[in-house]
Design an enzyme around this catalytic site. Structure first.
Site, PDB file in Angstrom:
ATOM      1  N   ARG A 170      33.553  25.161 -62.257  1.00  0.00           N
ATOM      2  CA  ARG A 170      35.012  24.999 -62.176  1.00  0.00           C
ATOM      3  C   ARG A 170      35.644  24.848 -63.558  1.00  0.00           C
ATOM      4  NH1 ARG A 170      35.022  21.009 -56.935  1.00  0.00           N
ATOM      5  NH2 ARG A 170      35.036  22.675 -55.392  1.00  0.00           N
TER       6      ARG A 170
ATOM      7  N   LYS B 182      28.761  28.624 -36.234  1.00  0.00           N
ATOM      8  CA  LYS B 182      29.551  28.393 -35.016  1.00  0.00           C
ATOM      9  C   LYS B 182      30.806  29.235 -34.908  1.00  0.00           C
ATOM     10  CE  LYS B 182      27.963  23.764 -34.139  1.00  0.00           C
ATOM     11  NZ  LYS B 182      28.282  22.348 -34.122  1.00  0.00           N
TER      12      LYS B 182
ATOM     13  N   GLY C 109      31.930  28.650 -48.447  1.00  0.00           N
ATOM     14  CA  GLY C 109      30.746  27.952 -48.921  1.00  0.00           C
ATOM     15  C   GLY C 109      29.421  28.686 -48.888  1.00  0.00           C
TER      16      GLY C 109
ATOM     17  N   GLY D  65      37.640  25.572 -48.808  1.00  0.00           N
ATOM     18  CA  GLY D  65      38.662  25.247 -47.806  1.00  0.00           C
ATOM     19  C   GLY D  65      39.934  26.053 -47.990  1.00  0.00           C
TER      20      GLY D  65
HETATM   21  P1  AMP Z   1      28.868  27.815 -41.411  1.00  0.00           P
HETATM   22  O1  AMP Z   1      28.919  26.532 -42.160  1.00  0.00           O
HETATM   23  O2  AMP Z   1      29.431  27.751 -40.027  1.00  0.00           O
HETATM   24  O3  AMP Z   1      29.406  28.990 -42.210  1.00  0.00           O
HETATM   25  O4  AMP Z   1      27.332  28.122 -41.169  1.00  0.00           O
HETATM   26  C1  AMP Z   1      26.398  28.266 -42.195  1.00  0.00           C
HETATM   27  C2  AMP Z   1      25.063  27.874 -41.661  1.00  0.00           C
HETATM   28  O5  AMP Z   1      24.778  28.649 -40.517  1.00  0.00           O
HETATM   29  C3  AMP Z   1      23.935  28.097 -42.617  1.00  0.00           C
HETATM   30  O6  AMP Z   1      23.392  26.858 -43.010  1.00  0.00           O
HETATM   31  C4  AMP Z   1      22.908  28.902 -41.815  1.00  0.00           C
HETATM   32  O7  AMP Z   1      21.598  28.430 -41.946  1.00  0.00           O
HETATM   33  C5  AMP Z   1      23.387  28.700 -40.393  1.00  0.00           C
HETATM   34  N1  AMP Z   1      22.988  29.798 -39.519  1.00  0.00           N
HETATM   35  C6  AMP Z   1      23.154  31.120 -39.730  1.00  0.00           C
HETATM   36  N2  AMP Z   1      22.609  31.824 -38.733  1.00  0.00           N
HETATM   37  C7  AMP Z   1      22.064  30.951 -37.867  1.00  0.00           C
HETATM   38  C8  AMP Z   1      21.356  31.071 -36.652  1.00  0.00           C
HETATM   39  N3  AMP Z   1      21.098  32.263 -36.134  1.00  0.00           N
HETATM   40  N4  AMP Z   1      20.975  29.937 -36.026  1.00  0.00           N
HETATM   41  C9  AMP Z   1      21.246  28.730 -36.558  1.00  0.00           C
HETATM   42  N5  AMP Z   1      21.914  28.541 -37.702  1.00  0.00           N
HETATM   43  C10 AMP Z   1      22.316  29.640 -38.366  1.00  0.00           C
END
Ligand code: AMP
Length: 426
Positions: A65, A228, A384, A407
């Site tokens: 940064r 998710k 992220g 964010g």
């Molecule tokens: P997010 O913070 O929602 O962008 O999710 C990122 C996280 O999703 C990372 O730590 C990945 O390890 C996890 N991730 C990606 N694909 C999968 C999967 N098929 N099953 C479980 N976790 C996952």
């Protein structure tokens, strides 16, 4: 291969291909606000994001940064402006706390800037005024943590006015806090009705998002991954109005497959989001947006790098197994779509990329982005984990832009007018 019968389902009609005329991207050369402003002799308040990680000895452990702000600082200083830097650091509880002093950043900043930087023990009042009064043109001064005053996060107008007293011009170069309506990030701009500008970093971020959301070059592809659906709903909804293709990967894909009648074994599924997933697919169909789901997956019998693994159709994952990465067919299909795109946004990994055995899909997407960039596409990586992934694979230099604001970037993609940006544009 482990022995099980793959379950087969009728292919859902969610993939539509064919883009009409493919034309070359029109990415206009950037005209930066700070390039055309004369800073000579002006007290220039620059809101930067020096909220950097420190170790136990208060040494900066990641100076990304600070480096991101150097270009704007140098431009103002070289032009004869008097640079007054302000930032927050950590989460002090509304009063001075030694561990959150911006003094900890001073030596790294001085080193990176290659010129001396003075420090003021406060961010408002006589201490600052005295320090500013002794500045020569081109000098650089760093103020103490803005969040030592609770008025900063409250967006207090009087406090913003106190900061503003020490400046003739205000620059916001702190994209990481652009989604916050704080005194120094948004409210202060009112005190500089004509002399308020974006710094280089902020302008790069704003323009990059604009190039994706309002692109005239088509097709535009958004790759959305991560764990998710629930955390990406608003982004997906907004993107459906803006892009031609949406590639969905990562854990969130299984909620879509289950919504389509698939069997997803132990994969990550948000059962309370099945209807929502269906309605997103329906909206995409209505709007003529192509949705690409990973038709095959690398599946594992445990959430571990050492788990037994094999490949499977994503809509037929047996019980006891979970999809942890996209499969070879999906990699080929996604790569093909990415390489046909003129603008690509990537947010979220395709699998559990932190585990080497489930990182191939994410690596392949990062590589496809690098190739697309070489062929003239504009590629933006933001949010992220995709930023972490592209850095981990050493490909950050090979895409058009890697966003510095987690964010802030996500809120911008959701279609929210960021207060820090709106304040400068007003
Ligand atoms: P997010 O913070 O929602 O962008 O999710 C990122 C996280 O999703 C990372 O730590 C990945 O390890 C996890 N991730 C990606 N694909 C999968 C999967 N098929 N099953 C479980 N976790 C996952």
């Amino acid at each position: 291969m482990v022995g099980f019968a793959l379950l087969r389902f009728t292919q859902p009609t969610i993939e539509m291909v064919g883009y009409g005329g493919v034309h070359l991207p029109k990415i206009s050369p950037m005209a930066y606000q700070v390039d055309s402003y004369s800073f000579q002799g002006k007290r220039t308040l620059i809101r930067v994001d020096f909220n950097v990680p420190l170790n136990e000895q208060f040494v900066v452990t990641d100076d990304t940064r600070i480096r991101a702000a150097l270009k704007t600082i140098k431009r103002v200083s070289d032009d004869g402006g008097r640079v007054i830097l302000m930032s927050h650091l950590g989460r002090p509880k509304g009063g001075p706390e030694a561990k959150y002093s911006l003094r900890h950043v001073l030596s790294r900043l001085t080193e990176l800037l290659g010129r001396p930087v003075a420090f003021a023990e406060d961010c408002i009042g006589d201490t600052v005024k005295t320090a500013v009064d002794t500045m020569q043109n081109g000098d650089v001064l760093l103020l103490e943590n803005l969040r030592f005053y609770k008025e900063e996060e409250a967006g207090d107008e009087f406090f913003a006015g106190q900061i503003a007293e020490n400046g003739d011009v205000y620059i916001n170069d702190a994209f990481g806090t652009a989604h916050r309506a704080h005194a120094s990030t948004a409210v202060i701009a009112r005190f500089f009705p004509t002399d308020k500008l974006f710094g280089y970093l902020m302008e790069d971020e704003v323009q990059s998002i604009d190039r994706v959301l309002n692109s005239t070059a088509k097709p535009v592809t958004a790759i959305i991954g991560g764990s998710k659906v629930s955390s990406k709903i608003t982004i997906l909804e907004n993107l459906l109005n803006r892009v031609d293709n949406v590639i969905i990967g990562g854990g969130m894909a299984y909620t879509f497959f289950k919504a389509l009648g698939g069997v997803t074994g132990n994969s990550l599924v948000e059962d309370d989001k099945l209807e929502l997933a269906k309605s997103l697919l329906e909206k995409a169909r209505e709007k003529g947006v192509n949705i690409y789901l990973p038709e095959d997956s690398i599946i594992a019998d445990a959430f571990s790098n050492d788990a037994q693994r094999t490949s499977s159709e994503s809509r037929g994952i047996p019980s006891g197994w979970m999809g942890l990465d996209i499969g070879a067919q999906s990699i080929a299909r996604f790569t093909e779509v990415i390489l046909k795109s003129k603008v690509v946004l990537w947010n979220g990994p395709m699998g559990v990329f932190e585990m080497p055995n489930f990182s191939q899909g994410t690596i392949a997407v990062a590589q496809a982005l690098a190739t697309a960039t070489k062929e003239g596409a504009f590629t933006l990586v933001g949010g992220g984990d995709s930023v972490a992934a592209i850095n981990q694979f050493g490909l950050a230099e090979q895409v058009s832009y890697v966003s510095t604001g987690g964010g802030a970037m996500l809120e911008a993609l959701e279609g929210i007018d960021l207060p820090g940006i709106a304040a400068i544009k007003a």
